[in-house]
Design a protein around this motif. Structure first.
Motif, PDB file in Angstrom:
ATOM      1  N   GLU A 287       0.839  -1.197   0.000  1.00  0.00           N
ATOM      2  CA  GLU A 287       0.000   0.000   0.000  1.00  0.00           C
ATOM      3  C   GLU A 287       0.876   1.251   0.000  1.00  0.00           C
ATOM      4  OE1 GLU A 287      -2.522   0.528   3.436  1.00  0.00           O
ATOM      5  OE2 GLU A 287      -4.009   1.559   2.212  1.00  0.00           O
ATOM      6  N   LEU A 290       2.327   1.633  -3.397  1.00  0.00           N
ATOM      7  CA  LEU A 290       1.284   2.075  -4.329  1.00  0.00           C
ATOM      8  C   LEU A 290       1.110   3.587  -4.224  1.00  0.00           C
ATOM      9  CD1 LEU A 290      -0.808   0.666  -6.231  1.00  0.00           C
ATOM     10  CD2 LEU A 290      -2.430   0.818  -4.363  1.00  0.00           C
TER      11      LEU A 290
ATOM     12  N   LEU B  21      -1.689  -7.190  -7.859  1.00  0.00           N
ATOM     13  CA  LEU B  21      -1.356  -6.013  -7.050  1.00  0.00           C
ATOM     14  C   LEU B  21       0.141  -5.723  -7.138  1.00  0.00           C
ATOM     15  CD1 LEU B  21      -1.960  -3.820  -4.978  1.00  0.00           C
ATOM     16  CD2 LEU B  21      -1.878  -5.552  -3.190  1.00  0.00           C
ATOM     17  N   GLU B  22       0.934  -6.779  -7.045  1.00  0.00           N
ATOM     18  CA  GLU B  22       2.382  -6.591  -7.119  1.00  0.00           C
ATOM     19  C   GLU B  22       2.800  -6.021  -8.471  1.00  0.00           C
ATOM     20  OE1 GLU B  22       3.698 -10.399  -5.789  1.00  0.00           O
ATOM     21  OE2 GLU B  22       4.007  -9.691  -3.741  1.00  0.00           O
ATOM     22  N   VAL B  24       0.943  -4.226 -10.455  1.00  0.00           N
ATOM     23  CA  VAL B  24       0.452  -2.840 -10.535  1.00  0.00           C
ATOM     24  C   VAL B  24       1.440  -1.906  -9.837  1.00  0.00           C
ATOM     25  CG1 VAL B  24      -1.277  -1.288  -9.532  1.00  0.00           C
ATOM     26  CG2 VAL B  24      -2.010  -3.297 -10.805  1.00  0.00           C
ATOM     27  N   VAL B  25       1.877  -2.309  -8.654  1.00  0.00           N
ATOM     28  CA  VAL B  25       2.813  -1.480  -7.891  1.00  0.00           C
ATOM     29  C   VAL B  25       4.103  -1.282  -8.692  1.00  0.00           C
ATOM     30  CG1 VAL B  25       4.314  -1.458  -5.860  1.00  0.00           C
ATOM     31  CG2 VAL B  25       1.893  -2.007  -5.615  1.00  0.00           C
ATOM     32  N   TYR B  42      -3.766   3.074 -10.449  1.00  0.00           N
ATOM     33  CA  TYR B  42      -3.762   3.312  -9.011  1.00  0.00           C
ATOM     34  C   TYR B  42      -5.082   2.845  -8.384  1.00  0.00           C
ATOM     35  CZ  TYR B  42      -3.761   5.733  -4.562  1.00  0.00           C
ATOM     36  OH  TYR B  42      -3.833   6.018  -3.228  1.00  0.00           O
ATOM     37  N   GLY B  45      -5.092  -0.832  -8.204  1.00  0.00           N
ATOM     38  CA  GLY B  45      -4.231  -1.274  -7.110  1.00  0.00           C
ATOM     39  C   GLY B  45      -4.951  -1.158  -5.772  1.00  0.00           C
TER      40      GLY B  45
END
Lengths: 417, 81
Positions: A287, A290, B21-22, B24-25, B42, B45
C-alpha cells in the motif's frame, strides 16, 4: 453320627482356612522366581477402580491370571501406555497371595505392548525396502503451494488433531476450503482407511495439499502410519502431503514418504498455509509503495506543468510590452538621477566661486583690520616718500574714514638694502 | 502501456489478486503510462489491496467432509466437533 468321619482325626490335623492360606502364601512368596518375572498374555476386563488401582486378567488359550496394579504404578503407567482389552501385553511384577480373596495374583509394576521389539524389526525391514525403492527420495518431494485453496485432511473426525488443525487454519489463513476425509487412526482398520482417504481426496477433490495427522500417542498407537499401504498412498498422492502424526522423536514411514513432516498436527497446518499477520504486513508495504508510486508520478507531472507555465509566461505578447515599459521607466529614472546629480555639482561649483569672490572683496580685507591710505589728491600711498611729514592723508577704514597728517616716515628696511 | 481490460476482482483468488497487485505497484514504480492510465492503475491497485485485506480479515474457514456422494458440511447439524 458317622464315626468314620472322626476316624482320621488323630492322624491328620485340620487346618483353618487362614492357616492353610498363610502356608500357601509362605510357599509362593518364598519362591525367588515368583518374586520378579515378566508374564505375557491378553488383557481382559481391564478396569481402573475409583480408588485408582487397576484390576484385570491376563489370559491365553489355556489359563488366566488375576492381576492388580496399585494406583502409584497406574499413574506412571498411564504416561507410557494403558492396555485395552484384547491386547497382548507383557507385564512385570511379583506373584503374591491375596488371602481375603483366596487367590494368588500378579502384582504388576509395569506393562508394555507385547512384541514391540519384533514390530520394530519389521518396521526397519519395511523402511529399508521402501527406501531402496526410492519412495522416500528427496527428489520425489513436491514443493508446497504458497497459497493453497483446498486442503484435504486425513484424520479422525473426533480427535484433538482435527480441532488443532482447524483452529490453526482459522487463525492463520481462513480463506481455504478444508475437506476432511475421516478415518480411524489406530487399529488394524486404520491403515487401509488412511490410504483410501488419501486416494479419494486426490481423485475427487484435487486438493492443493493434504494433511495426514493424528494426535500424540505411544509407538504402538502410531503403528497405522507405519504401514506400507499408507506410505505408498502418500508417495503416490498427486497433491503434496504433510504428515503430522504427533510424535517428536519417532519418525513413521508416513513421515518419510510425506513431502514435509511436522511434529504435530498444529505444526503441519502451519506448514500448509502462510500466516495472515505476515500477509497483512506485506499488504501494508504494498500500500505504501502504491501510494508513493502515484505520488511520484503526480509530482513529476506537476513539476512539468510548472515548467511549461513559466515558458508560456515568457512567450506572452503583453509580457514584452510590460517589459518595454519597465525599461522606459528605468531609463527615465536614470535620466532624472543624472540631472539631479549634475545640478548638485553645478551648485557646489557656484558656491565655491562665491566664496572665492567674497575673499577678494576689499571691504572684507578692511574688516580684518587693514586700511586704505590716500593723499589729498586721491593717490594710493604705498611708499613713505609719497607722504613726507606734514602731508595730509585720507584713511579709509572698514567702518568709516579719518583724515590724518604724517608726523615722520621711515623707509621699510627691506627697501633700503 | 497498452489498453487493458481488468478481470473481475471478486472472482479472483488471493494469490491472483496479490500477484496483480504486485505488478500494478511495479508498473507505477517504473513510471510508465499516461496520466489517465496511471490513475486507472492506481485505482485498480487500491481495489486489489482492499480485496486482499478483506479476504484475510473476513474470510471464514469452510470445512466439509468427504462423503460417498461428494462432500457435505462439517460438522453436520447436530454433530459435535
Amino acid at each position: 453320627m458317622q464315626p468314620s468321619l472322626f476316624s482320621f482325626q488323630p492322624t491328620i490335623p485340620t487346618w483353618s482356612v487362614a492357616e492353610l492360606t498363610a502356608y500357601i502364601k509362605g510357599l509362593i512368596e518364598g519362591d525367588e522366581t515368583l518374586e520378579a518375572l515378566w508374564v505375557r498374555g491378553e488383557v481382559s476386563n481391564f478396569k481402573i477402580a475409583a480408588s485408582g488401582h487397576a484390576y484385570f486378567t491376563l489370559k491365553d488359550d489355556r489359563a488366566q491370571l488375576q492381576c492388580v496394579m496399585w494406583k502409584t504404578q497406574v499413574r506412571l503407567q498411564r504416561r507410557e501406555f494403558l492396555p485395552r482389552d484384547g491386547q497382548q501385553v507383557e507385564a512385570r511384577g511379583a506373584i503374591r497371595v491375596y488371602e481375603a480373596g483366596g487367590r494368588y495374583q500378579l502384582y504388576v509394576e509395569m506393562m508394555r505392548p507385547a512384541g514391540e521389539g519384533e514390530l520394530y524389526r519389521d518396521f526397519l525391514r519395511l523402511k529399508a525396502r521402501l527406501e531402496a525403492e526410492g519412495l522416500f527420495a528427496e527428489e520425489r518431494k513436491r514443493p508446497l503451494p504458497r497459497y493453497p485453496r483446498v486442503i484435504g485432511v486425513v484424520t479422525s473426525a473426533h480427535g484433538a488433531a482435527l480441532r488443532d488443525i482447524l483452529n490453526t487454519l482459522r487463525r492463520r489463513f481462513p480463506l481455504v476450503r478444508v475437506v476432511l476425509a475421516p478415518t480411524l487412526v489406530q487399529g488394524d482398520d486404520a491403515p487401509p482407511q488412511i490410504a483410501a482417504a488419501i486416494r479419494a481426496l486426490n481423485e475427487r477433490v484435487q486438493p492443493d495439499v493434504i494433511l495426514v495427522a493424528r494426535g500424540g500417542g505411544s509407538l504402538e498407537d502410531l503403528w497405522a502410519f507405519n504401514s506400507e499401504d499408507v506410505a505408498r498412498a502418500i508417495a503416490d498422492s498427486a497433491a503434496p502431503v504433510i504428515s503430522g502424526v504427533g510424535h517428536q522423536t519417532d519418525f513413521t514411514l508416513a513421515d518419510f514418504a510425506a513431502d514435509r513432516r511436522a511434529p504435530t498436527p498444529t505444526a503441519a497446518a502451519e506448514l500448509a498455509v502462510p500466516d495472515r499477520t505476515d500477509l497483512l504486513a506485506n499488504l501494508a508495504s504494498l500500500e505504501v509503495r502504491l501510494r508513493r508510486g502515484i505520488e511520484a508520478r503526480l509530482e513529476g507531472w506537476r513539476r512539468e506543468l510548472v515548467a511549461y507555465e513559466l515558458t508560456l509566461k515568457r512567450h506572452e505578447p503583453m509580457a514584452r510590452v510590460f517589459s518595454q515599459a519597465q525599461l522606459l521607466d528605468e531609463i527615465a529614472r536614470r535620466l532624472e538621477n543624472a540631472v539631479r546629480h549634475r545640478l548638485a555639482l553645478e551648485r557646489s561649483k557656484v558656491d565655491g566661486l562665491a566664496a572665492r569672490l567674497e575673499a577678494l572683496n576689499p571691504q572684507a580685507i578692511l574688516a580684518r583690520g587693514y586700511a586704505v591710505v590716500t593723499t589729498a589728491s586721491g593717490e594710493l600711498v604705498r611708499k613713505p616718500e609719497q607722504a613726507p611729514p606734514g602731508t595730509l592723508l585720507h584713511i579709509k577704514l572698514a567702518e568709516g574714514e579719518v583724515d590724518a597728517e604724517t608726523v615722520s616716515s621711515v623707509q621699510a628696511e627691506r627697501d633700503e638694502k | 502501456m497498452p489498453e487493458q481490460t481488468f478481470q473481475d476482482i471478486s472472482e479472483m483468488t488471493y494469490e491472483q489478486a496479490l500477484a496483480e497487485l504486485e505488478s500494478v505497484v511495479q508498473a507505477l514504480e517504473r513510471g510508465e503510462g499516461t496520466l489517465e492510465e496511471t490513475l486507472t492503475l492506481y485505482a485498480r491497485g487500491q481495489a486489489l489491496l482492499q480485496y486482499c485485506r478483506r479476504l484475510l480479515t473476513e474470510a471464514e474457514l469452510k470445512v466439509e467432509r468427504l462423503t460417498a456422494a461428494g462432500t457435505a458440511e462439517f460438522p453436520a447439524a447436530g454433530e459435535v466437533e
